[in-house]
Enzyme design. Sequence first.
Site, PDB file in Angstrom:
ATOM      1  N   SER A  31       0.848  -1.185   0.000  1.00 55.34           N
ATOM      2  CA  SER A  31       0.000   0.000   0.000  1.00 55.34           C
ATOM      3  C   SER A  31       0.895   1.251   0.000  1.00 55.34           C
ATOM      4  CB  SER A  31      -0.931  -0.060   1.205  1.00 55.34           C
ATOM      5  OG  SER A  31      -2.004   0.828   1.063  1.00 55.34           O
ATOM      6  N   ASP A  41      -9.126  -5.571  -4.904  1.00 53.81           N
ATOM      7  CA  ASP A  41      -8.690  -4.357  -4.194  1.00 53.81           C
ATOM      8  C   ASP A  41      -9.396  -3.141  -4.785  1.00 53.81           C
ATOM      9  OD1 ASP A  41      -7.229  -2.149  -3.167  1.00 53.81           O
ATOM     10  OD2 ASP A  41      -5.438  -3.382  -2.969  1.00 53.81           O
ATOM     11  N   HIS A  45      -7.853  -5.467  -0.344  1.00 52.62           N
ATOM     12  CA  HIS A  45      -6.657  -4.706   0.028  1.00 52.62           C
ATOM     13  C   HIS A  45      -6.042  -5.225   1.326  1.00 52.62           C
ATOM     14  CE1 HIS A  45      -3.861  -1.440  -0.202  1.00 52.62           C
ATOM     15  NE2 HIS A  45      -4.162  -1.012   1.007  1.00 52.62           N
TER      16      HIS A  45
END
Lengths: 348, 348
Positions: A138, A292, A321
């Site tokens: 991320s 995601d 995610h």
Amino acid sequence: MSDYYSEETHGPHEFFELGDVELESGITLPNARIAYKTHGSLNEGRDNAILFPHMWSGTPKAMEIFIGQGRPLDPSRYFIILPGQFANGFSSSPSNTPPPFDGGAFPNVTIGDDVRAQHRLVSERYRIERLELVLGWSMGAEQTYEWAVRFPDMVKRALPFAGTAKTTPHDYLFVRAHEDALKSDPAWNDGFYRDSSDVHVGLRRHAQIWSVMGLCPEFYSAEAWRGVGFTSVEDFVKRFWEAYFLPMDPNNLIWMGWKWRHGDVSRHTGGDLAAALGRITARTYVVPFAHDMFFPPGDCEAEQRLIPNSTFRIVDSLWAHFAMFCMTASDREQIDACIGDLLKEEVT
Amino acid sequence: MSDYYSEETHGPHEFFELGDVELESGITLPNARIAYKTHGSLNEGRDNAILFPHMWSGTPKAMEIFIGQGRPLDPSRYFIILPGQFANGFSSSPSNTPPPFDGGAFPNVTIGDDVRAQHRLVSERYRIERLELVLGWSMGAEQTYEWAVRFPDMVKRALPFAGTAKTTPHDYLFVRAHEDALKSDPAWNDGFYRDSSDVHVGLRRHAQIWSVMGLCPEFYSAEAWRGVGFTSVEDFVKRFWEAYFLPMDPNNLIWMGWKWRHGDVSRHTGGDLAAALGRITARTYVVPFAHDMFFPPGDCEAEQRLIPNSTFRIVDSLWAHFAMFCMTASDREQIDACIGDLLKEEVT
């Protein structure tokens, strides 16, 4: 402030004192520092180091779940540095900086600021010239890309999980909506509150938006929360999402969010993303997570095509995610396999 | 209140007075009414009627863009009824109901309440026994499903665009987050404000969340807003999303949202969705929109498989859920083709 950002909660940290740092914004942050953790030992050749920056909302502790004997990130073999980032609550942050940069007056910080600080840690404290691997999830993936583009000679392998080198416009709007949920609480008061728990309504509102955007429709349709000890959707929203965010500092989240949504390696090349990604010499795996909603696999694949020596892989998980939380054995195994396979590759 | 909910803005309406209506909640709403529009003429056999309920946030006017000479919904051939729904600002709504049910005290209303009211309009005012077609988009699709399950003998053809018969848990969380964005404005004041524009901060916050969830990543990556006269993402957020929602009444949106997220035809069959959809006798096209973040095609297809005489089709558009706004000629043509093809099918 709450005692969330304490070594009692997050374990011991080391600190690297940066002195007065001129940020990309043009503001100089006095007495800046980044907190970090390490596992394993740097060898004599200084060539067994791995750098693993953490995600938005996290601290170095969050990445420790991937480190262990017999696992790809084995501390008996590698020297693993878990660097902090600005605004994470341990490094220089809205929550711990004195006036004039306290709370809502903290300057905007960027992925570039983080990576320059991490670079000084790696180069000055450890005199490492080349990292075996830089990886992250991320916002940690954003930092991985920044490393690979900014310091290509120092990054032998790169492994960005579920992140992009340039934040997409949709992702930008997504993150801004999160920030605004926090700011919508009158107790936020432009970032000047006495205790972060005063802003609990904003933190709960923010948690609720994360419950929508942080996962995916398939997760909820399959009631995947059942497999990890929750008893209803509402129970999951309360005990997973609200419990996760409530102890945190709203300003820290907002300032990390600003950083996230302005991530863009193409500012090194006058806005030319292909040119920026073309600079990468690391052997690279680009690994998005199925479903995601922040970093759809298609967005990641479009960037992967611009990276010379790269491979595209997908981690398949209903946790979307949040596959990186390793709530299932399958998620942990797939992620470990990516790390292990990349480390096994001979790279000159 | 603003003058948004006026015939000046939305054209002339007719009204069907329902008298005192016992809602599904158990509350009786006195002097309830639904507003509606019609196009074309009912023939002598009373067998040329089409019912086209509108979406959340809309009014009957929104569906008029599909009606025209030479188009599938041709008023020279069909009698097209555009029924209103509760809380749309013209029918009985928070914004127009006297105490004790004014503003924030308006009772919760359901898709079932809407459809029972529409059924009385169709049966009592027009003495129609069977509708050639019931179609609708989004919450209009929820109403279409409710019609087809509740009154199967009256629905010859059904065409739900971009909606589900049972709201998914993810969609539920999505809609609740929208509502909470409105409620987060202190000026909302539990639904008791003097003028809807007093709640403009909540309406803007709500518009911003819609800018994220209402479209899709691909829309913004392709900068599809350029094709329809916008000059940047921010320009699009302001002049498309904020301009759309700012004139509306926050309570009306919240009460319609409650209805949306509680939509579920399986309450007719003790929670058995397969049994509920198995009741449908209409020839049915289930038509989701590609990239729709509220009603992903997979969710619609799962329901379609439970509908005996049904066909699955996808409208492909970067406008995702908002393909129904027909911002491009391709969107309008694909939607018209679905309506035209279904009306052409011989159905006994």
